[in-house]
Scaffold this active site. Structure first.
Site, PDB file in Angstrom:
ATOM      1  N   TYR A  32       0.640  -1.176   0.046  1.00 53.09           N
ATOM      2  CA  TYR A  32      -0.042  -0.126  -0.001  1.00 53.09           C
ATOM      3  C   TYR A  32       0.790   1.151  -0.012  1.00 53.09           C
ATOM      4  O   TYR A  32       2.213   1.062   0.128  1.00 53.09           O
ATOM      5  CB  TYR A  32      -0.960   0.012   1.200  1.00 53.09           C
ATOM      6  CG  TYR A  32      -0.226   0.115   2.536  1.00 53.09           C
ATOM      7  CD1 TYR A  32       0.484  -0.644   3.196  1.00 53.09           C
ATOM      8  CD2 TYR A  32      -0.706   1.363   3.263  1.00 53.09           C
ATOM      9  CE1 TYR A  32       1.041  -0.304   4.387  1.00 53.09           C
ATOM     10  CE2 TYR A  32      -0.046   1.626   4.381  1.00 53.09           C
ATOM     11  CZ  TYR A  32       0.842   0.832   4.881  1.00 53.09           C
ATOM     12  OH  TYR A  32       1.193   1.033   6.384  1.00 53.09           O
ATOM     13  N   ARG A  51       8.227   4.354  -4.625  1.00 57.26           N
ATOM     14  CA  ARG A  51       8.350   3.512  -3.441  1.00 57.26           C
ATOM     15  C   ARG A  51       7.397   2.369  -3.606  1.00 57.26           C
ATOM     16  O   ARG A  51       7.510   1.097  -3.435  1.00 57.26           O
ATOM     17  CB  ARG A  51       8.126   4.027  -2.210  1.00 57.26           C
ATOM     18  CG  ARG A  51       7.978   3.015  -1.199  1.00 57.26           C
ATOM     19  CD  ARG A  51       7.998   3.981   0.364  1.00 57.26           C
ATOM     20  NE  ARG A  51       6.639   4.547   0.806  1.00 57.26           N
ATOM     21  CZ  ARG A  51       6.518   5.190   1.558  1.00 57.26           C
ATOM     22  NH1 ARG A  51       7.350   5.477   2.448  1.00 57.26           N
ATOM     23  NH2 ARG A  51       5.002   5.884   1.627  1.00 57.26           N
ATOM     24  N   ARG A  98      -7.317 -21.472  -1.885  1.00 56.25           N
ATOM     25  CA  ARG A  98      -6.467 -20.801  -0.705  1.00 56.25           C
ATOM     26  C   ARG A  98      -5.225 -21.458  -0.595  1.00 56.25           C
ATOM     27  O   ARG A  98      -4.939 -22.916  -0.256  1.00 56.25           O
ATOM     28  CB  ARG A  98      -6.931 -20.781   0.527  1.00 56.25           C
ATOM     29  CG  ARG A  98      -6.215 -20.051   1.545  1.00 56.25           C
ATOM     30  CD  ARG A  98      -6.827 -20.216   2.919  1.00 56.25           C
ATOM     31  NE  ARG A  98      -5.858 -19.467   3.822  1.00 56.25           N
ATOM     32  CZ  ARG A  98      -4.855 -20.151   4.511  1.00 56.25           C
ATOM     33  NH1 ARG A  98      -4.665 -21.314   4.261  1.00 56.25           N
ATOM     34  NH2 ARG A  98      -4.207 -19.275   5.309  1.00 56.25           N
ATOM     35  N   HIS A 100      -0.815 -20.876  -0.062  1.00 55.14           N
ATOM     36  CA  HIS A 100       0.426 -19.956   0.307  1.00 55.14           C
ATOM     37  C   HIS A 100       0.917 -19.395  -0.944  1.00 55.14           C
ATOM     38  O   HIS A 100       1.099 -18.182  -1.538  1.00 55.14           O
ATOM     39  CB  HIS A 100       1.360 -20.404   1.320  1.00 55.14           C
ATOM     40  CG  HIS A 100       0.504 -20.203   2.597  1.00 55.14           C
ATOM     41  ND1 HIS A 100      -0.473 -21.227   2.931  1.00 55.14           N
ATOM     42  CD2 HIS A 100       1.032 -19.809   3.864  1.00 55.14           C
ATOM     43  CE1 HIS A 100      -0.857 -21.096   4.348  1.00 55.14           C
ATOM     44  NE2 HIS A 100      -0.027 -20.034   4.537  1.00 55.14           N
ATOM     45  N   LYS A 141       6.288  -1.790   1.865  1.00 57.09           N
ATOM     46  CA  LYS A 141       5.131  -1.342   2.666  1.00 57.09           C
ATOM     47  C   LYS A 141       4.048  -2.219   2.488  1.00 57.09           C
ATOM     48  O   LYS A 141       3.055  -2.231   1.735  1.00 57.09           O
ATOM     49  CB  LYS A 141       4.978   0.087   2.156  1.00 57.09           C
ATOM     50  CG  LYS A 141       3.919   1.047   3.029  1.00 57.09           C
ATOM     51  CD  LYS A 141       4.057   2.201   2.250  1.00 57.09           C
ATOM     52  CE  LYS A 141       2.943   3.091   3.190  1.00 57.09           C
ATOM     53  NZ  LYS A 141       3.184   3.360   4.677  1.00 57.09           N
ATOM     54  N   GLU A 173      12.417   1.922  13.786  1.00 55.61           N
ATOM     55  CA  GLU A 173      11.462   3.219  13.425  1.00 55.61           C
ATOM     56  C   GLU A 173      10.299   3.241  14.521  1.00 55.61           C
ATOM     57  O   GLU A 173      10.541   2.669  15.458  1.00 55.61           O
ATOM     58  CB  GLU A 173      10.933   2.629  11.807  1.00 55.61           C
ATOM     59  CG  GLU A 173      10.104   1.744  11.617  1.00 55.61           C
ATOM     60  CD  GLU A 173       9.774   1.578  10.351  1.00 55.61           C
ATOM     61  OE1 GLU A 173       9.729   2.472   9.742  1.00 55.61           O
ATOM     62  OE2 GLU A 173       9.768   0.260   9.961  1.00 55.61           O
ATOM     63  N   LEU A 197      10.874   1.288   7.033  1.00 56.20           N
ATOM     64  CA  LEU A 197      10.444   1.642   5.877  1.00 56.20           C
ATOM     65  C   LEU A 197      11.207   2.853   5.462  1.00 56.20           C
ATOM     66  O   LEU A 197      11.483   3.769   6.121  1.00 56.20           O
ATOM     67  CB  LEU A 197       8.883   2.092   5.981  1.00 56.20           C
ATOM     68  CG  LEU A 197       8.040   2.648   4.638  1.00 56.20           C
ATOM     69  CD1 LEU A 197       7.734   1.421   3.945  1.00 56.20           C
ATOM     70  CD2 LEU A 197       6.908   3.486   4.999  1.00 56.20           C
TER      71      LEU A 197
HETATM   72  N1  PLP Z   1       7.374   3.862   8.974  1.00 57.21           N
HETATM   73  C1  PLP Z   1       6.255   3.133   9.078  1.00 57.21           C
HETATM   74  C2  PLP Z   1       5.936   1.871   9.689  1.00 57.21           C
HETATM   75  C3  PLP Z   1       4.960   3.807   8.599  1.00 57.21           C
HETATM   76  O1  PLP Z   1       3.826   2.983   8.695  1.00 57.21           O
HETATM   77  C4  PLP Z   1       5.271   5.095   8.077  1.00 57.21           C
HETATM   78  C5  PLP Z   1       3.849   5.756   7.266  1.00 57.21           C
HETATM   79  O2  PLP Z   1       2.856   5.185   7.375  1.00 57.21           O
HETATM   80  C6  PLP Z   1       6.254   5.784   8.016  1.00 57.21           C
HETATM   81  C7  PLP Z   1       7.576   4.947   8.697  1.00 57.21           C
HETATM   82  C8  PLP Z   1       6.582   6.858   7.382  1.00 57.21           C
HETATM   83  O3  PLP Z   1       6.366   6.929   5.988  1.00 57.21           O
HETATM   84  P1  PLP Z   1       6.032   7.985   5.007  1.00 57.21           P
HETATM   85  O4  PLP Z   1       6.909   9.406   5.490  1.00 57.21           O
HETATM   86  O5  PLP Z   1       6.276   7.781   3.917  1.00 57.21           O
HETATM   87  O6  PLP Z   1       4.484   8.412   5.493  1.00 57.21           O
END
Ligand code: PLP
Length: 277
Positions: A32, A51, A98, A100, A141, A173, A197
């Protein structure tokens, strides 16, 4: 009526239907993006586009990203929102059985929706500090967000605004954002890796900090550095830059008031959102 686009067709969100055999539903097999549109324009569009393309490549899902973004622009314009939060989800689509392992031929499900949003600087918040219990491919993501959901729920129940995560004492993070520390006028953030991320806001903050002449270090950050910082802040597309006044465990950060460098960065970020290049 809330508008969405499902597989290229714009419709009322209430009319959107997805099969229960969709691999996004069965396995969380999808990725997403979340974007902000400000003053009627999608911000950092090319960074989000890249991304999404990277996330899709990493899960071996072939989708025309240009077509996705053409639909997104159309949705943003049709939504009538001057400022909006845009959500895109692409899954490996519906399957007959279904299993995997995925079939060689799939028809991805591409869904997007727009909701109203106000770009504004948010008040400082507090953060829990917890083990990073997520999987090890966080640069994707992925829509499989159960660990993030449980962590954010724990924060919410404790009245905290975020959860800062660490692996063996090293900050990765936060549950929905990237983490930065300001100390003695320098900015520090964990480096890009599979553990985090590559946040779009993170990217923009680093550029702004460099423009402002702040020393920027992308290097491992220990949990003990957090409470020794002048300011800790988190960044994301929908919340911008938010300073963390107190950590649990860890106690207050700095004096409790964000350092002037934070205010400068947050103001520059705000201005960037409204810039029409
Ligand atoms: N890290 C995680 C786990 C996130 O879910 C997000 C945003 O949803 C971010 C970092 C920040 O990413 P962005 O600056 O692209 O929104």
């Amino acid at each position: 009526m809330t508008l969405c686009v499902l597989n290229g067709e714009m419709m009322d969100l209430a009319d959107a239907r997805i099969s229960p055999m969709d691999r996004g539903f069965l396995f969380g097999d999808g990725v997403y993006e979340v974007l902000a549109a400000v003053d009627g324009r999608v911000r950092a569009l090319s960074l989000h586009r890249q991304r999404l393309a990277n996330s899709l490549a990493m899960i071996e899902l072939d989708v025309d990203v240009d077509a996705v973004f053409a639909d997104l622009q159309a949705l943003q314009e049709a939504s009538g929102f001057r400022d909006s939060k845009l959500y895109i989800q692409v899954t490996r689509g519906p399957v007959e059985a279904r299993d995997h392992a995925f079939p060689s031929k799939v028809t991805p499900t591409v869904f997007m929706m727009a909701s109203p949003f106000v770009a504004q600087q948010l008040a400082p918040t507090t953060a829990l500090v917890r083990d990073d219990i997520r999987w090890r491919r966080n640069a994707i993501k992925s829509v499989s967000l159960l660990a993030n959901v449980l962590l954010k729920q724990e924060a919410s129940a404790a009245g905290a605004g975020e959860v800062i995560l660490h692996l063996d004492g090293w900050v990765t993070e936060a549950s929905t954002s990237n983490v930065f520390c300001l100390k003695d006028g320098g900015l520090v953030t964990p480096p890009l890796s599979d553990s985090i991320l590559p946040g779009i806001t993170r990217h923009l903050v680093i550029e702004l900090a460099e423009q402002q002449g702040l020393g920027v270090e992308e290097r491992p950050v220990s949990v003990s550095e957090l409470s020794a910082s002048d300011t800790v802040f988190v960044s994301s597309s929908t919340r911008g830059l938010v300073s963390i006044s107190r950590l649990d465990p860890g106690g207050p950060v700095g004096t409790g008031t964000p350092a002037p460098e934070f205010t400068q960065l947050a103001t520059a970020y705000d201005a960037l959102l409204h810039q029409h290049q």
